[in-house]
Scaffold this motif. Structure first.
Motif, PDB file in Angstrom:
ATOM      1  N   PRO A   1      -4.539  -3.038  -1.971  1.00 38.71           N
ATOM      2  CA  PRO A   1      -5.945  -2.675  -1.698  1.00 38.71           C
ATOM      3  C   PRO A   1      -6.307  -1.235  -2.064  1.00 38.71           C
ATOM      4  N   GLU A   2      -6.002  -0.853  -3.315  1.00 42.49           N
ATOM      5  CA  GLU A   2      -6.446   0.471  -3.798  1.00 42.49           C
ATOM      6  C   GLU A   2      -7.970   0.459  -3.844  1.00 42.49           C
ATOM      7  N   PRO A   3      -8.603   1.602  -3.535  1.00 45.88           N
ATOM      8  CA  PRO A   3     -10.048   1.631  -3.255  1.00 45.88           C
ATOM      9  C   PRO A   3     -10.950   1.728  -4.477  1.00 45.88           C
TER      10      PRO A   3
ATOM     11  N   GLN B   1      -9.665   7.157   1.973  1.00 47.86           N
ATOM     12  CA  GLN B   1     -10.056   6.186   0.944  1.00 47.86           C
ATOM     13  C   GLN B   1      -8.816   5.711   0.188  1.00 47.86           C
ATOM     14  N   ASP B   2      -7.995   6.649  -0.232  1.00 48.10           N
ATOM     15  CA  ASP B   2      -6.839   6.374  -1.101  1.00 48.10           C
ATOM     16  C   ASP B   2      -5.539   6.626  -0.364  1.00 48.10           C
ATOM     17  N   MET B   3      -4.922   5.592   0.290  1.00 48.64           N
ATOM     18  CA  MET B   3      -5.484   4.290   0.447  1.00 48.64           C
ATOM     19  C   MET B   3      -5.222   3.712   1.819  1.00 48.64           C
ATOM     20  N   LYS B   4      -5.397   4.582   2.843  1.00 51.34           N
ATOM     21  CA  LYS B   4      -5.105   4.128   4.203  1.00 51.34           C
ATOM     22  C   LYS B   4      -6.118   3.091   4.696  1.00 51.34           C
TER      23      LYS B   4
ATOM     24  N   GLU C   1       5.513   7.656  -2.920  1.00 50.69           N
ATOM     25  CA  GLU C   1       5.618   8.068  -4.326  1.00 50.69           C
ATOM     26  C   GLU C   1       4.641   7.426  -5.301  1.00 50.69           C
ATOM     27  N   GLU C   2       3.584   6.764  -4.824  1.00 52.56           N
ATOM     28  CA  GLU C   2       2.650   6.166  -5.786  1.00 52.56           C
ATOM     29  C   GLU C   2       1.969   7.248  -6.610  1.00 52.56           C
ATOM     30  N   GLU C   3       1.765   8.404  -5.987  1.00 56.05           N
ATOM     31  CA  GLU C   3       0.991   9.473  -6.623  1.00 56.05           C
ATOM     32  C   GLU C   3       1.805  10.329  -7.604  1.00 56.05           C
ATOM     33  N   CYS C   4       3.097  10.045  -7.748  1.00 57.15           N
ATOM     34  CA  CYS C   4       3.887  10.933  -8.625  1.00 57.15           C
ATOM     35  C   CYS C   4       4.906  10.215  -9.501  1.00 57.15           C
TER      36      CYS C   4
ATOM     37  N   GLY D   1       0.840  -1.203   0.000  1.00 54.69           N
ATOM     38  CA  GLY D   1       0.000   0.000   0.000  1.00 54.69           C
ATOM     39  C   GLY D   1       0.864   1.238   0.000  1.00 54.69           C
ATOM     40  N   HIS D   2       0.373   2.306  -0.641  1.00 57.18           N
ATOM     41  CA  HIS D   2       1.145   3.546  -0.613  1.00 57.18           C
ATOM     42  C   HIS D   2       0.658   4.445   0.516  1.00 57.18           C
ATOM     43  N   VAL D   3       1.627   5.100   1.187  1.00 55.05           N
ATOM     44  CA  VAL D   3       1.281   5.975   2.309  1.00 55.05           C
ATOM     45  C   VAL D   3       1.192   7.439   1.881  1.00 55.05           C
TER      46      VAL D   3
HETATM   47 ZN   LIG Z   1      -3.969   5.207  -4.492  1.00 51.30          ZN
END
Ligand SMILES: [Zn+2]
Length: 433
Positions: A198-200, A140-143, A174-177, A107-109
């Motif tokens: 587990p991306e939402p 939601q995304d994604m904690k 860094e998942e978002e960039c 999961g990405h933080v």
């Molecule tokens: Zn995400």
């Protein structure tokens, strides 16, 4: 399904129910870390401690090395440092003889900015619960997905079962960039027979995702006091020509043939101007403007080709303007250099996920082709690890009042616990079953 399996799942589901209050508090706790780009360090040290002390995992916390990553074809160029922003891995070796398949739960933080905070009805970092919803940036995304994967494992373990294979948790940055956090974990040697993220996406499994690139366009004008504005060239007005060109490019690519996974989607490819900076005074003509945009493309297209195509398109639009013809825009690329990916749905990973979903929720298993990117691309395309996303439902991802449906998160926790028992082959501790 045999009787033993039924009994096991009943015990594990009861454990999920027992732990539910704690899981919700856990989500609130991690949701209150403002882990935007550059600020993931505190949350990552929380996870490192939690993995070590609460889950009794072997922990590896390391800062990605840009130089090492840069040789990989899936590397994206960052414009920021990784100092103080580790990737955290928690590993558990299966006991004795391996009877199941190994698994990575990732999961990405990192979360996107909540600004403007004034548009929210709740504190973006407050993790406020109203009815069955919890609100907050990144909830939601994604904690919520991260909480679900951790508590799924806890339920299996605390119900007295052991996995017959290795399991590792990865919390990445860094998942978002760029996706470089996921890439760094894989390049460090953490492999498995499969991976789930587990991306939402509302309990639908991802079968296809879009490729993404980022670009920056710098347009020069010739600044002046507004008194002589008629002699000056306004960079904002010239920048607007580039915005219009990106809009026609978006129409062009969406009117081309569609990839098979997106044939029923009305508008699969988004081209988004995300930032626009220029000027600093109402009575001065701005001399420069910089805009940044995100471009989506299909799984069978190459990010390098798309970069060439976008650049050519913008330069072609520029020559139609006499000023821009003489002063062409400067077009550069940074951040996302992400391939799209179309997955093989006949893999065992999908089979086991389908079974785990159906046996838990008693609703049909659904799949989705998403119009954005996730970290699953690295696993599937470059490391031969089948991977997909399956996570809770919610709303307003990346917008104000982001929320997760807590009932869905609980069900996802159960689906993951069931997946663990199937995939990793859970057995009663000390084999007393
Ligand atoms: Zn995400």
């Amino acid at each position: 399904m045999n009787h033993g399996k039924n009994k096991m799942m009943q015990e594990i589901y009861e454990k999920v129910d027992d732990l539910w209050e704690e899981e919700v508090r856990f989500l609130q706790h991690i949701g209150r870390f403002p882990s935007t780009l550059g600020n993931e360090g505190a949350l990552q040290s929380f996870f490192a401690n939690y993995f070590k002390n609460e889950l009794k995992l072997e922990v590896d916390s390391f800062v990605p090395d840009v130089k090492e990553l840069s040789v990989h074809p899936a590397f994206s160029v960052p414009e920021w440092s990784y100092e103080g922003r580790p990737v955290v891995i928690g590993s558990k070796k299966g006991k004795g003889k391996k009877t199941g398949k190994s698994l990575i739960l990732q999961g990405h933080v990192d979360v996107v900015s909540p600004e403007p905070s004034s548009a929210w009805d709740y504190d973006p970092w407050g993790a406020t619960i109203v009815g069955d919803k919890m609100y907050g940036r990144g909830i939601q995304d994604m904690k919520s997905g991260i909480a679900a994967m951790i508590f799924a494992y806890r339920a299996v373990k605390e119900a007295g079962y052991e996995l017959g294979a290795d399991l590792s948790f990865q919390t990445v940055i860094e998942e978002e960039c760029t996706g470089n956090g996921a890439l760094a974990a894989l390049m460090r040697g953490y492999k498995a027979d499969g991976a789930l993220i587990p991306e939402p996406f509302a309990q639908k499994a991802v079968i296809s995702q879009i490729g993404v690139i980022w670009l920056r366009v710098k347009v020069k004008g010739s600044g002046a006091h507004t008194e002589r504005a008629y002699q000056a060239v306004n960079a904002i007005e010239k920048g607007y020509i580039m915005i219009k060109a990106l809009e026609t490019y978006r129409n062009y690519i969406n009117n081309r043939r569609k990839h098979k996974d997106y044939k029923d989607h009305p508008h699969p490819l988004n081209v988004n101007v995300g930032t626009f900076h220029s000027g600093d005074w109402p009575s001065s003509v701005p001399s420069e403007c910089v805009l940044e945009a995100r471009v989506g493309f299909y799984p069978d297209e190459n990010p390098a080709d798309i970069k060439k195509e976008v650049k050519k398109w913008l330069l072609k639009a520029a020559v139609k303007d006499s000023w821009l013809k003489k002063n062409p825009p400067e077009i550069t690329f940074y951040g996302f250099h992400a391939d799209g990916v179309s997955l093989d749905q006949s893999s065992e990973l999908f089979e086991v996920l389908r079974k785990s979903h159906e046996e838990t929720s008693h609703t049909p298993f659904e799949t989705t082709s998403i119009t954005c990117t996730t970290d699953i691309r690295f696993f599937n395309l470059y490391f031969g690890i089948p991977a997909t996303c399956y996570g809770p439902a919610g709303g307003n991802m990346h917008g104000s009042n982001e929320w997760v449906d807590l009932r869905s998160m609980k069900e996802v926790t159960k689906v993951y616990s069931r997946f663990l028992t199937h995939w990793c082959n859970a057995e009663k501790e000390n084999n007393q079953a």
